[in-house]
Motif scaffolding. Structure first.
Motif, short mmCIF file in Angstrom:
data_model
loop_
_atom_site.label_atom_id
_atom_site.label_comp_id
_atom_site.label_asym_id
_atom_site.label_seq_id
_atom_site.Cartn_x
_atom_site.Cartn_y
_atom_site.Cartn_z
N LEU A 80 -56.83 40.93 95.20
CA LEU A 80 -57.90 41.82 95.64
C LEU A 80 -57.37 43.19 96.05
N LEU A 81 -56.12 43.26 96.51
CA LEU A 81 -55.50 44.57 96.75
C LEU A 81 -55.45 45.35 95.43
N ASN A 88 -57.53 44.91 92.92
CA ASN A 88 -58.91 45.23 92.56
C ASN A 88 -59.44 46.44 93.30
N TYR A 89 -59.21 46.49 94.61
CA TYR A 89 -59.77 47.61 95.38
C TYR A 89 -59.02 48.91 95.12
N LEU A 90 -57.73 48.83 94.83
CA LEU A 90 -57.02 50.04 94.41
C LEU A 90 -57.60 50.57 93.11
N ASP A 91 -57.83 49.68 92.15
CA ASP A 91 -58.43 50.10 90.89
C ASP A 91 -59.86 50.57 91.08
N GLY A 92 -60.59 49.93 92.00
CA GLY A 92 -61.95 50.36 92.29
C GLY A 92 -61.99 51.81 92.75
N ASP A 146 -60.07 52.55 101.53
CA ASP A 146 -59.94 52.10 102.91
C ASP A 146 -59.80 50.57 102.98
N ILE A 147 -60.55 49.86 102.14
CA ILE A 147 -60.45 48.40 102.13
C ILE A 147 -59.09 47.96 101.61
N ALA A 148 -58.59 48.67 100.59
CA ALA A 148 -57.26 48.35 100.07
C ALA A 148 -56.20 48.52 101.16
#
Length: 585
Positions: free
Chosen positions: A249-250, A252-256, A267-269
């Motif tokens: 998920l790290l 995923n959120y970086l790519d997001g 911020d979530i990453a």
């Protein structure tokens, strides 16, 4: 004080001797498949498996077998009954008679007595039923041949259709309930949004990323994501936290953030990286723990209230595959955030794995602390480690990492490959027992292997590795639809094989800070086709001479799309912008 199950039931570990004992005593095997982070496993042990009658039945009439599913994912793959805990009653040959997941006292007693009746009084009928079940079994692959001409972009489009069909348009995610973070599907949706300017896939990705972060799957107090949510709206989470989930998920959120430009994903990453750093990282050994156990009461507390209570304890075994996955995630975070501490964390973890888990003849052990002569090796450990080595080479340019990745590639091909195509999930120096005799080719591990061999083949200019990648993907080209959204990374690997690579070659010195900056900027790009190669000027004096003759300075970057050179520049921002403009080409 009531005894725990471990004290009351005479558990044994998986071994050939155990099944030999079952045959000699003519007893069925009681297999308890558990996970140390699982709250339902703890409940089963404190309730059903401490019942005196149940303990007596198991000890007297069965061979009790307890398996940690994290420690033995190969056994879990073949014997899981759909979740944790899993209870399976086996014949002395290791075939499943029946089983289930969590069972209360009465249901477990009924299961045990029913199986004993079947085994003792209806043996002929049981054998016939097991033979028929074995014929119908189709969860493993390895007995087909596939034409390599079956590979096409239709595979990608078909899997994208699976994503659309399974997508929950109200809450995001895939399916209804329980809800899992399907990071492979998110990865593919983000890639399609980036490469094809696909607005539908962007909506699928963003709604899913938003749903997970805004629902109860995400721990807003301490960061990190729980393993699953029991409700469609991402509420009622099972509160264990897993290294594997949070590392993916790290990514995923970086790519997001990189694809969609929404700062909340950045911020979530950061929050996920902070959680891993704070709660699962062991600074003494520079490694990551695999999980933090569930504790519903603790996670109901506010941040201020949690200060007065110890957090749920992590499980301490160091697994190769999940740590290698964390290495790749922290490398990506280090490049995106330009955070040197993340890079050092990744390097130290990789060094620990190579020192404590690598064996020269057989590759990576599954866990630190396993004896070097452990009879089995798992494909996932080899592949995740090889990918982490290749990632580290691309961001640092140090040839030693590329050499180690090449060494693992040779061991993977020698020990796990099948001439029909693809890789088996395990290899064994002893004769395996039970369902370990079954040969299985997991589609995710094979897709990751194909991607690794493809990139390594381009970096090394090795046509044999490119052929391995194609042969691996071709093996699944007729079979992939049955995996649904779980074929997401397979579809991505097919795309990478069928499209020209985005090759970034940098002329420079690995010790030069500007060269490192070039490498990091290129590595941070959200471009799945990218492959980065450093030509070290000290090892290629002719390149240095060429630069000097042309009046150029180092470092200098060259951008290729397949065989076509699109750009040469000493302006890293120009190179980055050009790569970003390649979407759809």
């Amino acid at each position: 004080m009531e005894k725990r199950a471990a004290d009351s039931i005479s558990w044994q570990a998986w071994s050939n001797d155990l099944f030999a004992q079952a045959k000699s005593e003519d007893k069925p095997v009681f297999l308890y498949l558990q996970a140390p982070w699982c709250q339902w496993c703890r409940r089963l042990e404190s309730e059903s498996l401490t019942d005196p009658q149940i303990c007596l039945l198991i000890n007297r009439y069965f061979i009790p077998l307890r398996v940690d599913s994290d420690e033995r994912p190969d056994i879990n793959l073949r014997y899981t009954m759909g979740g944790w805990p899993s209870i399976a009653i086996l014949t002395p040959d290791g075939e499943i008679i029946t089983g289930g997941t969590f069972l209360n006292r009465e249901d477990l007693k009924k299961l045990l007595t029913h199986c004993l009746l079947l085994y003792r009084e209806h043996r002929k009928e049981l054998r016939s039923r097991l033979r028929q079940a074995k014929k119908r079994a189709s969860h493993h692959v390895g007995d087909r041949t596939t034409e390599e001409t079956g590979l096409s972009l239709d595979i990608v489009h078909k899997v994208l259709e699976f994503l659309s069909a399974d997508f929950d348009p109200i809450y995001g995610g895939f399916g209804r309930e329980p809800k899992f973070p399907h990071y492979e599907a998110i990865e593919l949706a983000l890639c399609a949004a980036r490469l094809f300017s696909d607005s539908t896939m962007e909506e699928i990705a963003t709604r899913t990323l938003d749903g997970m972060a805004e629902g109860e799957l995400f721990d807003r107090e301490e960061g990190g994501f729980f393993r699953l949510a029991q409700k469609r709206d991402w509420s009622a989470p099972q509160t264990e936290k897993m290294l594997v989930d949070n590392a993916w998920l790290l990514h995923n959120y970086l790519d997001g953030w990189l694809v969609c430009g929404q700062e909340k994903y950045r911020d979530i990453a950061r929050s996920v990286a902070r959680y891993l750093d704070t709660h699962l990282y062991d600074p003494g050994r520079s490694v990551f723990f695999p999980s933090q156990r569930a504790d519903e009461e603790y996670y109901r507390l506010s941040r201020a209230e949690r200060k007065f209570f110890p957090p749920p304890s992590p499980q301490k075994t160091i697994y190769t595959d999940w740590n290698a996955l964390a290495v790749s995630a922290f490398l990506k975070a280090s490049a995106v955030f330009e955070e040197e501490s993340y890079l050092e964390r990744a390097r130290k973890t990789l060094a620990f794995l190579w020192q404590h888990c690598f064996t020269q003849d057989a590759g990576m052990l599954h866990a630190a602390g396993f004896p070097p002569d452990t009879s089995f090796r798992l494909l996932a450990d080899q592949i995740y480690m090889a990918r982490a080595l290749l990632d580290t080479y691309q961001i640092l340019g140090e040839e030693a990492y590329l050499s180690s990745a090449s060494l693992l590639a040779q061991l993977i091909h020698r020990n796990f490959s099948d001439e029909q195509g693809g890789f088996w999930d395990r290899t064994d120096t002893d004769k395996p027992c039970g369902r370990l005799r079954e040969r299985i080719k997991p589609i995710l591990d094979n897709a990751l292997a194909a991607e690794f061999f493809l990139k390594l083949g381009i970096l090394d200019q090795n046509p044999e590795y490119l052929a391995i990648a194609r042969h691996t993907l071709a093996f699944f080209s007729q079979d992939f639809p049955r995996y649904g959204i779980f074929a997401s990374h397979y579809a991505l690997a097919c795309y990478l094989l069928l499209q020209p690579a985005v090759l970034v070659i940098i002329l420079g010195r690995q010790t030069d800070q500007t060269t490192r900056h070039f490498l990091g900027k290129a590595f941070a790009l959200s471009e799945p086709r990218k492959i980065i190669k450093l030509l070290e000027l000290d090892q290629h004096p002719q390149m240095l001479q060429m630069l000097q003759q042309q009046g150029y300075k180092a470092p200098r970057g060259y951008l290729y799309l397949g065989q076509d050179c699109l750009l040469e520049t000493d302006d890293i921002e120009h190179l980055v912008d050009t790569v970003r403009g390649l979407a759809g080409k």
